[in-house]
Design an enzyme around this catalytic site. Structure first.
Site, short mmCIF file in Angstrom:
data_model
loop_
_atom_site.label_atom_id
_atom_site.label_comp_id
_atom_site.label_asym_id
_atom_site.label_seq_id
_atom_site.Cartn_x
_atom_site.Cartn_y
_atom_site.Cartn_z
N PHE A 69 48.95 41.23 43.14
CA PHE A 69 49.26 41.93 44.38
C PHE A 69 48.25 43.05 44.63
O PHE A 69 47.05 42.79 44.65
CB PHE A 69 50.71 42.43 44.36
N SER A 70 48.68 44.30 44.78
CA SER A 70 47.78 45.35 45.28
C SER A 70 46.77 45.86 44.27
O SER A 70 45.92 46.69 44.63
CB SER A 70 48.59 46.51 45.85
N ILE A 71 46.82 45.39 43.05
CA ILE A 71 45.67 45.65 42.16
C ILE A 71 44.42 45.02 42.77
O ILE A 71 43.29 45.47 42.52
CB ILE A 71 45.96 45.14 40.74
N SER A 72 44.62 44.02 43.62
CA SER A 72 43.50 43.43 44.37
C SER A 72 42.74 44.50 45.16
O SER A 72 41.51 44.43 45.29
CB SER A 72 44.00 42.35 45.33
N LYS A 73 43.45 45.47 45.72
CA LYS A 73 42.82 46.54 46.47
C LYS A 73 41.83 47.31 45.60
O LYS A 73 40.71 47.65 46.03
CB LYS A 73 43.87 47.52 47.00
#
Length: 333
Positions: free
Chosen positions: A52-56
């Site tokens: 999820f937002s670790i992608s950011k």
């Protein structure tokens, strides 16, 4: 380690906390040496996991590398890089606003909403279309429809995921490469990752850099250790010391305290899509919904990876318990 209390005063052991938090894989290392590795029943250590937002945070590392190469200036308006965004909320936002979640954007980050967020998910092809042809036009078309909020860019911290999907498009335009190729060339290959990572794309191929990456937990651990090693990977430098210092120290504490995530970290800061714990801690982390964490503590050279499948997208109480456990394990590792 699994039998010790999850945090000072806790009546839960680490293993009990992992089960309560529906964790799939959990890694703790000190000085690059693995101190704890735990996987839930049915989970193989080689399984990729949606982060999820670790992608950011990973996308921001790519932005930092491109900046150091002279291919991206974070002070550039988004509309100068992606002309289609002129006239939208993003047209006069600069890349730095995307990285720091300080864009003025009229958008509701409510993960279970059947309104704006559901339309956002349909644009990225995570939810099926409900019959409107505009919903198959892709992420860029969706982002063009978003308006400014009632305040200027560069104000208080406002965590809104479309900013990071806009960042992914900016990275592709600035470099002339697909994000998947950029990530492979600039990060995954220099890290000597053990397996390919994957990223969701919309039906036109735009990357879901806000939350679409899947990868092996051990490769996420390698990324965290690289950051603690000053940006040095197995083949040499990957991220500059200048960028790392800025990411770890330059976040605006006042903008955070007045922002939408202030309850997540009492003394926190946010810079380049990474969280700083703040206060008397130099720890920094990446985080994603449903229980994803990469926690890095420079003081003890500890890296913690937590990949989960929590039923609810977000639980403030559970997040706080997990953060306390990470801090306790880093101190004791």
């Amino acid at each position: 380690m699994l039998a010790q209390p999850a945090s000072p005063g806790s009546d839960l052991s680490v293993s009990s906390m992992l089960e309560r938090a529906q964790v799939d894989s959990f890694l703790v290392s000190r000085d690059g040496k693995m101190m704890c590795e735990w996987h839930a029943a049915g989970v193989e250590r080689s399984d990729p996991h949606l982060v999820f937002s670790i992608s950011k945070s990973i996308a921001a590392l790519i932005a930092g590398i491109l900046e150091d190469q002279g291919a991206l200036d974070p002070e550039t308006p988004v509309g100068d890089i992606v002309p289609e965004m002129r006239g939208s909320a993003y047209g006069d936002a600069i890349v730095r606003h995307l990285l720091d979640m300080r864009v003025s954007l009229d958008f509701d980050e409510s993960y279970l909403s059947q309104d704006a967020y559901a339309r956002y998910r349909r644009a990225m092809a995570w939810n099926p279309s409900v019959g409107d042809d505009s919903e198959t036009a892709g992420m860029l078309a969706f982002l063009r429809t978003l308006d400014k909020a009632g305040y200027p860019h560069g104000g208080d911290h406002a965590y809104l995921s479309p900013n990071s999907d806009m960042l992914g498009i900016v990275l592709e335009r600035a470099s002339g490469e697909r994000f998947s190729d950029l990530c492979a060339r600039l990060l995954w290959e220099p890290l000597e990752a053990t397996a390919d990572a994957f990223i969701t794309v919309d039906n036109l191929g735009a990357p879901r850099t806000a939350g679409g990456m899947s990868l092996r937990p051990h490769d996420l651990h390698a990324l965290g250790q690289m950051l603690l090693d000053g940006g040095i990977g197995p083949r040499g430098r990957i991220v500059s010391e200048r960028w790392l210092k800025d990411m770890q120290t330059a976040g605006d504490a006042d903008a955070w305290a007045r922002g939408t995530q202030a309850d997540f970290l009492a003394h926190g800061r946010y810079r380049s899509n990474w969280y700083q714990v703040g206060g008397d801690s130099d720890a920094f982390l990446a985080a994603g919904i449903h229980g994803q964490f990469l926690y890095c503590d420079p003081a003890t050279n500890t890296v913690i990876v937590c990949a989960s499948s929590q039923h609810e997208p977000q639980s403030d109480g559970l997040d706080q318990q997990m953060l306390r456990m990470f801090a306790a394990l880093a101190a004791a590792a």
